[in-house]
Write an enzyme that holds these catalytic residues in place. Sequence first.
Site, PDB file in Angstrom:
ATOM      1  N   LYS A  41      48.307  51.249  37.758  1.00 41.81           N
ATOM      2  CA  LYS A  41      47.966  49.983  36.868  1.00 41.81           C
ATOM      3  C   LYS A  41      46.697  50.314  36.407  1.00 41.81           C
ATOM      4  CE  LYS A  41      46.764  46.765  40.493  1.00 41.81           C
ATOM      5  NZ  LYS A  41      46.721  45.114  40.745  1.00 41.81           N
ATOM      6  N   ARG A 139      49.148  34.254  45.264  1.00 41.11           N
ATOM      7  CA  ARG A 139      48.880  34.689  43.925  1.00 41.11           C
ATOM      8  C   ARG A 139      50.338  34.504  43.284  1.00 41.11           C
ATOM      9  NH1 ARG A 139      46.075  40.553  42.671  1.00 41.11           N
ATOM     10  NH2 ARG A 139      48.065  41.543  43.546  1.00 41.11           N
ATOM     11  N   HIS A 169      51.754  41.284  49.620  1.00 42.89           N
ATOM     12  CA  HIS A 169      50.565  42.175  49.338  1.00 42.89           C
ATOM     13  C   HIS A 169      49.559  41.348  50.014  1.00 42.89           C
ATOM     14  CE1 HIS A 169      47.538  44.210  47.343  1.00 42.89           C
ATOM     15  NE2 HIS A 169      47.018  43.187  46.712  1.00 42.89           N
ATOM     16  N   ARG A 222      51.966  51.068  49.237  1.00 44.69           N
ATOM     17  CA  ARG A 222      51.298  51.190  47.634  1.00 44.69           C
ATOM     18  C   ARG A 222      50.014  51.717  47.810  1.00 44.69           C
ATOM     19  NH1 ARG A 222      53.515  46.201  48.370  1.00 44.69           N
ATOM     20  NH2 ARG A 222      51.557  45.110  48.068  1.00 44.69           N
ATOM     21  N   TYR A 268      15.166  47.631  23.510  1.00 45.57           N
ATOM     22  CA  TYR A 268      15.286  46.079  22.705  1.00 45.57           C
ATOM     23  C   TYR A 268      14.203  45.138  23.963  1.00 45.57           C
ATOM     24  CZ  TYR A 268      18.963  47.069  19.892  1.00 45.57           C
ATOM     25  OH  TYR A 268      20.019  47.201  18.870  1.00 45.57           O
ATOM     26  N   CYS A 314      21.432  49.786  25.592  1.00 42.24           N
ATOM     27  CA  CYS A 314      21.993  49.359  24.274  1.00 42.24           C
ATOM     28  C   CYS A 314      23.443  49.709  24.280  1.00 42.24           C
ATOM     29  CB  CYS A 314      21.342  50.219  23.199  1.00 42.24           C
ATOM     30  SG  CYS A 314      19.539  50.546  23.421  1.00 42.24           S
ATOM     31  N   ASP A 316      25.260  51.721  22.693  1.00 39.41           N
ATOM     32  CA  ASP A 316      25.774  53.140  22.619  1.00 39.41           C
ATOM     33  C   ASP A 316      24.842  54.336  23.397  1.00 39.41           C
ATOM     34  OD1 ASP A 316      27.598  51.794  20.719  1.00 39.41           O
ATOM     35  OD2 ASP A 316      25.832  51.931  19.453  1.00 39.41           O
TER      36      ASP A 316
HETATM   37  N1  PMH Z   1      49.971  46.400  45.624  1.00 37.70           N
HETATM   38  C1  PMH Z   1      49.505  45.311  44.716  1.00 37.70           C
HETATM   39  C2  PMH Z   1      50.338  44.183  44.503  1.00 37.70           C
HETATM   40  C3  PMH Z   1      48.221  45.138  44.182  1.00 37.70           C
HETATM   41  O1  PMH Z   1      47.798  44.446  43.482  1.00 37.70           O
HETATM   42  C4  PMH Z   1      47.395  46.232  44.414  1.00 37.70           C
HETATM   43  C5  PMH Z   1      45.905  46.294  43.692  1.00 37.70           C
HETATM   44  C6  PMH Z   1      47.664  47.249  45.175  1.00 37.70           C
HETATM   45  C7  PMH Z   1      49.125  47.423  45.708  1.00 37.70           C
HETATM   46  C8  PMH Z   1      46.817  48.611  45.513  1.00 37.70           C
HETATM   47  O2  PMH Z   1      45.915  48.332  46.333  1.00 37.70           O
HETATM   48  P1  PMH Z   1      44.748  49.566  46.746  1.00 37.70           P
HETATM   49  O3  PMH Z   1      44.179  49.908  45.361  1.00 37.70           O
HETATM   50  O4  PMH Z   1      43.941  48.626  47.618  1.00 37.70           O
HETATM   51  O5  PMH Z   1      45.359  50.310  47.619  1.00 37.70           O
HETATM   52  N2  PMH Z   1      45.244  45.240  43.317  1.00 37.70           N
HETATM   53  C9  PMH Z   1      44.358  45.136  43.052  1.00 37.70           C
HETATM   54  C10 PMH Z   1      43.925  43.870  42.401  1.00 37.70           C
HETATM   55  O6  PMH Z   1      44.905  42.978  41.938  1.00 37.70           O
HETATM   56  N3  PMH Z   1      42.585  43.636  42.221  1.00 37.70           N
HETATM   57  O7  PMH Z   1      42.111  44.471  42.820  1.00 37.70           O
HETATM   58  C11 PMH Z   1      42.965  45.434  43.126  1.00 37.70           C
END
Ligand code: PMH
Length: 372
Positions: A41, A139, A169, A222, A268, A314, A316
């Site tokens: 993601k 969440r 999670h 995951r 700046y 700055c 850029d």
């Molecule tokens: N699964 C879910 C639902 C997640 O939101 C995330 C990471 C992962 C797996 C992977 O976690 P990892 O990178 O620690 O292995 N999500 C996020 C988050 O929402 N903010 O920071 C990490």
Amino acid sequence: MYQLPNFRPTKAVIDLAAIKYNIEQLRKHLHSNIDIIAVVKANAYGHGDIQVANAALQAGASMLAVATPEEALHLREFIKNTPILILGASPVSFAPYAAQYNITLTVFSVDWLSEVAKQAKNFEKPLKLHIKIDSGMGRIGVRKQTELIALYNAIVANKRLIIDGIFTHFASADEENPKQFKEQLATFKALVASLPEKPRFVHAANTAASLIKDDVQFDAVRFGIAMYGLVPSPYVEKHLPFILKPALSLESELVHVKKIERGDTVSYGGNYVAVEEEWIGTMPIGYADGLVRGLAGQEVLIQGNRVPIVGRICMDQCMVKLPYNMVVGEKVILIGQQHQEMIKIEEWSERLHTIVYEIPCMLTSRITRIYK
Ligand code: PMH
């Protein structure tokens, strides 16, 4: 993929071999039948979704996970057959597209499901769903057994919907105190056990849980942050089962070098004042690239020396104080290794009072990603 030539010397270099190495190490660490879901993601945590996804699949991942419909569709354009799971909430209007493109959706609401079910007879292909359990993260997800069973029954009742998985999670798998983790694991296990039949993919572990917890692999893990070679927290760092290789380095070049006199100011506000004759270099990277102003004072590497960013950053550009006269075109490493010196992402995240995750995500799309 068509890529414009890179004229500006500021770039993020992504080492795909490091990503593969990190996954291969995880592969060895897991029981052999466990699937690896590569979490790509947010443009693969800023590393580039398609390139990282392909590397992850080559190294042994078998599913991809993203956060949004747009991210899933972008992956699907380039990666045809691999299952893609959207971890976040998707609008009902996306469901027909998900079915058509073999994108798996997360479900946690009976109302959402009944809206989707009404349209399901028109879907070209059955829609795959993973049920999300909120075991304590607070969440998204189903919290009660009655809700879970209602959801399960509603899915089973519709031939165009498939329960492909169930997941949760963890909120604190990367912390020393195991209390919340243990409670979440027990809650999740009890809810999964209450189902009439186990779905194909039960999954819970993120990086921290995959690497340092027992009894949490289920059918899949995951894997996010450690795939990029970064460690979720200092506590996990102490208990890592294998070394991780960071995949991202950030580099630029000096585009201007000048000598300034005592009393001259830089940038700046003029609040950096030279106390003696100084050599100042200018780099073409600024806050619009993600080098946020809070990084003023951060060091960079030039010829293996640690050199501080001086004055305000700055939009850029920014300036560094050089130890001596250097040529225009001199290479600068902002993140990564040069000679014996190394600037880790942790150095930035500590300075900014944040977590390592945020750093590659905040490098904006103006920074070209180069793959090696
Ligand atoms: N699964 C879910 C639902 C997640 O939101 C995330 C990471 C992962 C797996 C992977 O976690 P990892 O990178 O620690 O292995 N999500 C996020 C988050 O929402 N903010 O920071 C990490």
